[in-house]
Design an enzyme around this catalytic site. Structure first.
Site, mmCIF file in Angstrom:
data_model
loop_
_atom_site.group_PDB
_atom_site.id
_atom_site.type_symbol
_atom_site.label_atom_id
_atom_site.label_comp_id
_atom_site.label_asym_id
_atom_site.label_seq_id
_atom_site.Cartn_x
_atom_site.Cartn_y
_atom_site.Cartn_z
ATOM 1 N N ARG A 27 3.413 0.554 5.734
ATOM 2 C CA ARG A 27 2.123 0.490 5.044
ATOM 3 C C ARG A 27 1.322 1.736 5.409
ATOM 4 N NH1 ARG A 27 -0.868 0.530 8.878
ATOM 5 N NH2 ARG A 27 -2.639 0.797 7.471
ATOM 6 N N GLY A 28 0.191 1.875 4.720
ATOM 7 C CA GLY A 28 -0.614 3.081 4.863
ATOM 8 C C GLY A 28 -0.237 4.046 3.759
ATOM 9 N N ALA A 29 -1.203 4.438 2.943
ATOM 10 C CA ALA A 29 -0.899 5.255 1.763
ATOM 11 C C ALA A 29 -0.084 6.508 2.083
ATOM 12 C CB ALA A 29 -2.199 5.623 1.045
ATOM 13 N N ARG A 63 4.341 0.398 -4.950
ATOM 14 C CA ARG A 63 2.935 0.082 -4.690
ATOM 15 C C ARG A 63 2.079 0.751 -5.752
ATOM 16 N NH1 ARG A 63 1.483 -1.557 0.511
ATOM 17 N NH2 ARG A 63 -0.463 -2.183 -0.469
ATOM 18 N N GLN A 100 -4.827 -6.304 9.801
ATOM 19 C CA GLN A 100 -4.302 -5.003 10.183
ATOM 20 C C GLN A 100 -5.217 -4.260 11.142
ATOM 21 O OE1 GLN A 100 -3.632 -3.507 6.266
ATOM 22 N NE2 GLN A 100 -1.631 -4.465 6.099
ATOM 23 N N ASP A 124 -6.899 4.708 -0.387
ATOM 24 C CA ASP A 124 -5.596 4.679 -1.038
ATOM 25 C C ASP A 124 -5.601 5.469 -2.340
ATOM 26 O OD1 ASP A 124 -3.509 2.450 0.172
ATOM 27 O OD2 ASP A 124 -5.586 2.138 0.757
ATOM 28 N N ASN A 131 -9.756 1.178 -1.517
ATOM 29 C CA ASN A 131 -9.301 1.018 -0.133
ATOM 30 C C ASN A 131 -9.118 -0.470 0.148
ATOM 31 O OD1 ASN A 131 -8.638 2.348 2.407
ATOM 32 N ND2 ASN A 131 -10.445 1.346 3.239
ATOM 33 N N LYS A 132 -8.633 -0.793 1.320
ATOM 34 C CA LYS A 132 -8.350 -2.163 1.705
ATOM 35 C C LYS A 132 -9.519 -3.087 1.372
ATOM 36 C CE LYS A 132 -5.877 -5.359 3.786
ATOM 37 N NZ LYS A 132 -4.563 -5.778 3.276
#
Length: 340
Positions: A49-51, A86, A187, A228, A238-239
């Site tokens: 995970r993480g762009a 994604r 997270q 993201d 973003n999240k």
């Protein structure tokens, strides 16, 4: 391919592993990611995970497949499958656009390996530039609040927003970091708290709903988050929960900063309304699962709305910290991202 190691990715010979971010911090499990099917599964489950890291992992796998002798046609198909893994994080698309150009070269296998390694090194370098640019905005004695995870687990380097915080701490500017647990997969609680602890940065973990009361008490000096995707008008995906923080920060007069690499910019996307928002599984809301097992707390038939991201309007953002430097609201209004 040459041996390569980041916090979350490892390549040795023609073998590729990812650090299972679902098992952290209790377990450090390295899982094979040697096929498109395996890596897509890891991405969907947020084991990767993480762009920035998603884009790098897809690029490295393509390079390894090329080294193994996969045909140009098979690699092209693999690229498109990975690209669809994604929908929100544009780093994946930007990295794979560069890999597609490499695939068109006469010696495509060598070109793909070279490009994938270049992307990793670029990410490491840009993390440092973001950290330096962002740390200059942090005032001594700051109590900072961050959301989700934007550290070395999400990049090839030290991270974006968390890299800024780490650099500012080393400069003696950070008194405390408020870490949102970050629903629904915690997270912040699992990953950001772990990374800050490893770096020796003082932090306190909070639930997402506690940020407002902390701001009202004057306990937060600035908010730092990642991204993201950044649209041409400066809107940021973003999240989920980031938008709430931006509204709260605006109400309380607290600076709100976004730290991200230029690979997160999407000049073809006019605004936040055009950003596709991924919907996650209902089970992430109705209970919890991990190395300890699974717990169900909601009714079995509960209807669930579970977007992975939300969009923060540009008007709520005090500055975008990129590897090219700090971009101000005035520059964004003048079209800084529309021609990136």
């Amino acid at each position: 391919m040459q041996t390569l190691q980041t916090t979350s990715l490892r390549v040795e010979g023609n073998q590729f592993w990812i650090l299972d971010q679902q098992a952290l911090p209790q377990q450090k499990n390295w899982l094979p990611a040697d096929s498109v099917e395996a890596l897509v599964g890891h991405i969907h489950a947020l084991r990767v995970r993480g762009a920035p890291l998603i884009g790098l992992s897809a690029s490295l796998l393509l390079a390894l497949l090329a080294e193994r002798g996969e045909s140009r046609e098979a690699l092209a198909a693999a690229l498109e499958t990975l690209r669809a893994a994604r929908p929100t994080a544009v780093n994946l698309m930007n990295n794979l656009d560069r890999m597609r150009s490499a695939l068109a070269q006469p010696d495509h296998a060598t070109a793909l390996v070279t490009e994938a390694l270049r992307l990793v090194e670029e990410d490491r370098a840009l993390c440092e530039r973001i950290a330096h640019a962002g740390a200059a905005l942090v005032t001594p004695g700051s109590r900072l609040l961050t959301h989700c995870n934007t550290g070395g687990l999400a990049t090839a380097g030290r991270g974006t927003a968390l890299g800024v915080i780490a650099h500012a701490f080393e400069a003696g500017k950070v008194a405390n970091v408020w870490v949102d647990e970050t629903r629904p997969l915690l997270q912040g609680g699992r990953l950001t708290a772990w990374e800050l602890g490893e770096w020796g940065v003082p932090y306190q973990l909070i639930t997402d709903s506690m940020a407002a009361s902390l701001m009202a008490q004057g306990e937060v000096d600035a908010v730092w988050v990642g991204a993201d995707r950044i649209a041409a008008n400066g809107d940021v995906a973003n999240k989920i929960g980031t938008y709430s923080l931006a509204v709260l920060a605006h109400y309380h007069g607290i600076p709100f900063y976004v730290a991200a690499p230029q690979t997160t910019l999407d000049p073809a996307c006019p605004n936040g309304a055009a950003i596709p928002i991924e919907q996650r599984a209902a089970t992430e809301i109705t209970g919890v699962a991990g190395s300890f097992g699974a717990v169900q707390w909601a009714p079995e038939n509960a209807r669930v709305y579970n977007p992975a991201f939300d969009v923060t309007p540009a008007a709520l953002i005090g500055g975008w910290v990129l590897d090219s430097g700090v971009v101000t609201p005035a520059q964004v209004r003048d079209g800084a991202f529309a021609t990136a």
